[in-house]
Motif scaffolding. Structure first.
Motif, PDB file in Angstrom:
ATOM      1  N   PHE A 252       9.721 -13.717  -8.352  1.00 28.59           N
ATOM      2  CA  PHE A 252      10.182 -12.339  -8.528  1.00 28.59           C
ATOM      3  C   PHE A 252      11.690 -12.196  -8.337  1.00 28.59           C
ATOM      4  CE2 PHE A 252       5.707 -11.925  -7.237  1.00 28.59           C
ATOM      5  CZ  PHE A 252       5.221 -11.183  -8.303  1.00 28.59           C
ATOM      6  N   GLY A 253      12.391 -13.324  -8.233  1.00 28.96           N
ATOM      7  CA  GLY A 253      13.839 -13.281  -8.112  1.00 28.96           C
ATOM      8  C   GLY A 253      14.357 -13.086  -6.707  1.00 28.96           C
ATOM      9  N   TYR A 254      13.526 -13.379  -5.703  1.00 29.88           N
ATOM     10  CA  TYR A 254      13.932 -13.255  -4.302  1.00 29.88           C
ATOM     11  C   TYR A 254      14.068 -14.644  -3.685  1.00 29.88           C
ATOM     12  CZ  TYR A 254      12.807  -8.253  -4.368  1.00 29.88           C
ATOM     13  OH  TYR A 254      12.782  -6.911  -4.654  1.00 29.88           O
TER      14      TYR A 254
ATOM     15  N   THR B 231      -1.068 -23.268 -11.293  1.00 29.64           N
ATOM     16  CA  THR B 231      -2.070 -22.464 -10.603  1.00 29.64           C
ATOM     17  C   THR B 231      -1.551 -21.051 -10.382  1.00 29.64           C
ATOM     18  OG1 THR B 231      -3.577 -22.421  -8.700  1.00 29.64           O
ATOM     19  CG2 THR B 231      -1.282 -23.000  -8.256  1.00 29.64           C
ATOM     20  N   VAL B 232      -2.450 -20.166  -9.978  1.00 28.46           N
ATOM     21  CA  VAL B 232      -2.099 -18.805  -9.581  1.00 28.46           C
ATOM     22  C   VAL B 232      -2.546 -18.636  -8.136  1.00 28.46           C
ATOM     23  CG1 VAL B 232      -2.482 -16.337  -9.977  1.00 28.46           C
ATOM     24  CG2 VAL B 232      -2.348 -17.900 -11.921  1.00 28.46           C
ATOM     25  N   THR B 233      -1.686 -18.108  -7.296  1.00 28.79           N
ATOM     26  CA  THR B 233      -2.032 -17.969  -5.883  1.00 28.79           C
ATOM     27  C   THR B 233      -3.169 -16.960  -5.704  1.00 28.79           C
ATOM     28  OG1 THR B 233      -0.386 -16.224  -5.522  1.00 28.79           O
ATOM     29  CG2 THR B 233       0.323 -18.509  -5.188  1.00 28.79           C
ATOM     30  N   ARG B 234      -3.905 -17.121  -4.627  1.00 27.56           N
ATOM     31  CA  ARG B 234      -4.983 -16.180  -4.311  1.00 27.56           C
ATOM     32  C   ARG B 234      -4.409 -14.806  -3.960  1.00 27.56           C
ATOM     33  NH1 ARG B 234      -8.232 -20.111  -0.090  1.00 27.56           N
ATOM     34  NH2 ARG B 234      -9.227 -21.463  -1.645  1.00 27.56           N
ATOM     35  N   LYS B 235      -5.177 -13.771  -4.228  1.00 22.51           N
ATOM     36  CA  LYS B 235      -4.778 -12.443  -3.797  1.00 22.51           C
ATOM     37  C   LYS B 235      -4.671 -12.446  -2.279  1.00 22.51           C
ATOM     38  CE  LYS B 235      -6.645  -9.831  -7.677  1.00 22.51           C
ATOM     39  NZ  LYS B 235      -7.514  -8.709  -8.112  1.00 22.51           N
ATOM     40  N   CYS B 236      -3.720 -11.700  -1.756  1.00 28.85           N
ATOM     41  CA  CYS B 236      -3.477 -11.741  -0.312  1.00 28.85           C
ATOM     42  C   CYS B 236      -2.992 -10.391   0.199  1.00 28.85           C
ATOM     43  CB  CYS B 236      -2.460 -12.830   0.016  1.00 28.85           C
ATOM     44  SG  CYS B 236      -0.868 -12.593  -0.791  1.00 28.85           S
ATOM     45  N   SER B 237      -2.936 -10.284   1.505  1.00 24.57           N
ATOM     46  CA  SER B 237      -2.450  -9.067   2.162  1.00 24.57           C
ATOM     47  C   SER B 237      -0.942  -9.167   2.364  1.00 24.57           C
ATOM     48  CB  SER B 237      -3.148  -8.892   3.519  1.00 24.57           C
ATOM     49  OG  SER B 237      -2.553  -7.848   4.269  1.00 24.57           O
ATOM     50  N   VAL B 238      -0.200  -8.154   1.880  1.00 24.82           N
ATOM     51  CA  VAL B 238       1.254  -8.115   2.039  1.00 24.82           C
ATOM     52  C   VAL B 238       1.645  -6.707   2.485  1.00 24.82           C
ATOM     53  CG1 VAL B 238       3.498  -8.500   0.960  1.00 24.82           C
ATOM     54  CG2 VAL B 238       1.512  -9.786   0.158  1.00 24.82           C
ATOM     55  N   LYS B 239       2.445  -6.617   3.539  1.00 24.76           N
ATOM     56  CA  LYS B 239       2.866  -5.318   4.072  1.00 24.76           C
ATOM     57  C   LYS B 239       4.372  -5.316   4.292  1.00 24.76           C
ATOM     58  CE  LYS B 239       2.227  -2.171   8.007  1.00 24.76           C
ATOM     59  NZ  LYS B 239       1.576  -2.004   9.343  1.00 24.76           N
ATOM     60  N   LYS B 240       5.030  -4.303   3.754  1.00 22.06           N
ATOM     61  CA  LYS B 240       6.475  -4.176   3.940  1.00 22.06           C
ATOM     62  C   LYS B 240       6.768  -3.808   5.392  1.00 22.06           C
ATOM     63  CE  LYS B 240      10.526  -1.800   1.998  1.00 22.06           C
ATOM     64  NZ  LYS B 240      10.990  -0.818   1.003  1.00 22.06           N
ATOM     65  N   GLU B 241       7.714  -4.521   6.009  1.00 18.63           N
ATOM     66  CA  GLU B 241       8.057  -4.292   7.407  1.00 18.63           C
ATOM     67  C   GLU B 241       9.441  -3.663   7.566  1.00 18.63           C
ATOM     68  OE1 GLU B 241       6.049  -5.925  10.501  1.00 18.63           O
ATOM     69  OE2 GLU B 241       4.803  -4.993   8.984  1.00 18.63           O
ATOM     70  N   GLY B 242      10.324  -3.896   6.606  1.00 21.50           N
ATOM     71  CA  GLY B 242      11.688  -3.366   6.667  1.00 21.50           C
ATOM     72  C   GLY B 242      12.299  -3.434   5.279  1.00 21.50           C
TER      73      GLY B 242
ATOM     74  N   GLY C  75       3.123  -7.228  -6.679  1.00 20.28           N
ATOM     75  CA  GLY C  75       3.053  -8.515  -7.366  1.00 20.28           C
ATOM     76  C   GLY C  75       2.640  -9.642  -6.444  1.00 20.28           C
ATOM     77  N   MET C  76       3.191  -9.656  -5.235  1.00 25.45           N
ATOM     78  CA  MET C  76       2.832 -10.684  -4.256  1.00 25.45           C
ATOM     79  C   MET C  76       1.358 -10.581  -3.879  1.00 25.45           C
ATOM     80  SD  MET C  76       5.544 -12.635  -3.332  1.00 25.45           S
ATOM     81  CE  MET C  76       5.461 -13.088  -1.587  1.00 25.45           C
ATOM     82  N   ARG C  77       0.850  -9.366  -3.781  1.00 26.54           N
ATOM     83  CA  ARG C  77      -0.544  -9.166  -3.384  1.00 26.54           C
ATOM     84  C   ARG C  77      -1.540  -9.670  -4.423  1.00 26.54           C
ATOM     85  NH1 ARG C  77       0.092  -2.846  -1.533  1.00 26.54           N
ATOM     86  NH2 ARG C  77       0.793  -3.210   0.636  1.00 26.54           N
ATOM     87  N   ASN C  78      -1.206  -9.514  -5.683  1.00 20.41           N
ATOM     88  CA  ASN C  78      -2.186  -9.697  -6.758  1.00 20.41           C
ATOM     89  C   ASN C  78      -2.279 -11.114  -7.313  1.00 20.41           C
ATOM     90  OD1 ASN C  78      -3.029  -7.013  -6.682  1.00 20.41           O
ATOM     91  ND2 ASN C  78      -1.340  -6.365  -8.006  1.00 20.41           N
ATOM     92  N   GLY C  79      -1.534 -12.048  -6.760  1.00 26.07           N
ATOM     93  CA  GLY C  79      -1.580 -13.425  -7.252  1.00 26.07           C
ATOM     94  C   GLY C  79      -0.372 -13.737  -8.102  1.00 26.07           C
TER      95      GLY C  79
END
Length: 245
Positions: free
Chosen positions: A201-203, A167-178, A155-159
């Motif tokens: 997303f409730g975080y 507005t809708v945020t731009r698509k971006c790179s997101v990688k889980k680290e932990g 969800g974070m990646r896709n806007g």
């Protein structure tokens, strides 16, 4: 007549003059002009005023000169420091850095966040870095208040729709680290963007640290410390900015 034409051709807009003199960015210069803080030969400047060679420009009654030392700094901003040059804010970033030459922050990093922010007196470079249309990358390490799911990452990646900003945020790179942390690379800088994206997303963000702006990395720079950019960093930064013009 020829002498007059030469003077007119070398004239620059007042906001560009203030930027090149290292006083502030062009955007901030426009604000100062509207506030009546800038004069040219004793006359209040207007947004379209042009400055010709030999004219005296003053800010709050003090002369502004073009001769200056160009400065580029990387600063590890701690939580609690505010990215403003206003002396009315007691925790302003300029006092925190304490550099002897007038500089100002390039963009913002909210009060509750920490990490890399650039400071300079090169107004043109600052403007180019801050322009959203240039898609400059900014990288962050983020910790949230609960375990991260694959759905959250996708969800974070896709806007993400931000209703309050329409507005809708731009698509971006997101990688889980932990279990509760991730790395994200943005190409825009909406106000408190990552925090708002997570909230959708409730975080809730519990720690946010910026580790890179374009080719400049935070590295091992200690919190509350700054360093000058290396000649190689400045060269690459300017090459990227020049390619976009």
């Amino acid at each position: 007549m020829k002498e007059e034409r030469r003077s007119e051709s070398s004239a620059v807009r007042i906001n560009k003059y203030l930027s090149q003199a290292g006083l502030c960015s062009r955007r901030q210069a426009d604000f100062y002009i509207e506030q009546g803080k800038v004069t040219v030969d004793g006359i209040l400047a207007e947004p379209g005023t042009k400055v010709m060679e030999g004219q005296e420009v003053c800010f709050e009654g003090k002369p502004v000169h073009m001769d200056r030392q160009v400065v580029y700094l990387a600063y590890h901003k701690p939580k609690g420091i505010v990215c403003t040059s206003s002396k009315e804010e007691k925790n302003n970033i300029i006092d925190a850095v304490g550099y002897p030459v007038r500089i100002y922050p390039v963009g913002r990093l909210d009060k509750d966040s920490q990490g890399l922010i650039l400071l300079t007196n090169d107004g043109d470079a600052a403007n180019e870095i801050m322009k959203a249309r240039n898609y400059h990358e900014k990288e962050y390490e983020v910790t949230v208040n609960k375990r991260i799911t694959n759905e959250f990452i996708q969800g974070m990646r896709n806007g993400v729709p931000l209703a309050d900003l329409n507005t809708v945020t731009r698509k971006c790179s997101v990688k889980k680290e932990g279990p509760d942390s991730f790395r994200i690379i943005l190409t825009q800088g909406l106000n408190r963007q990552i925090r708002r994206m997570c909230e959708y997303f409730g975080y809730r963000v519990t720690k946010l640290r910026r580790v890179r702006v374009m080719n400049i990395r935070l590295g091992g720079l200690k919190e509350g410390s700054f360093r000058k950019l290396t000649p190689e960093e400045i060269k690459k930064l300017k090459e990227e900015l020049t390619c976009e013009r």
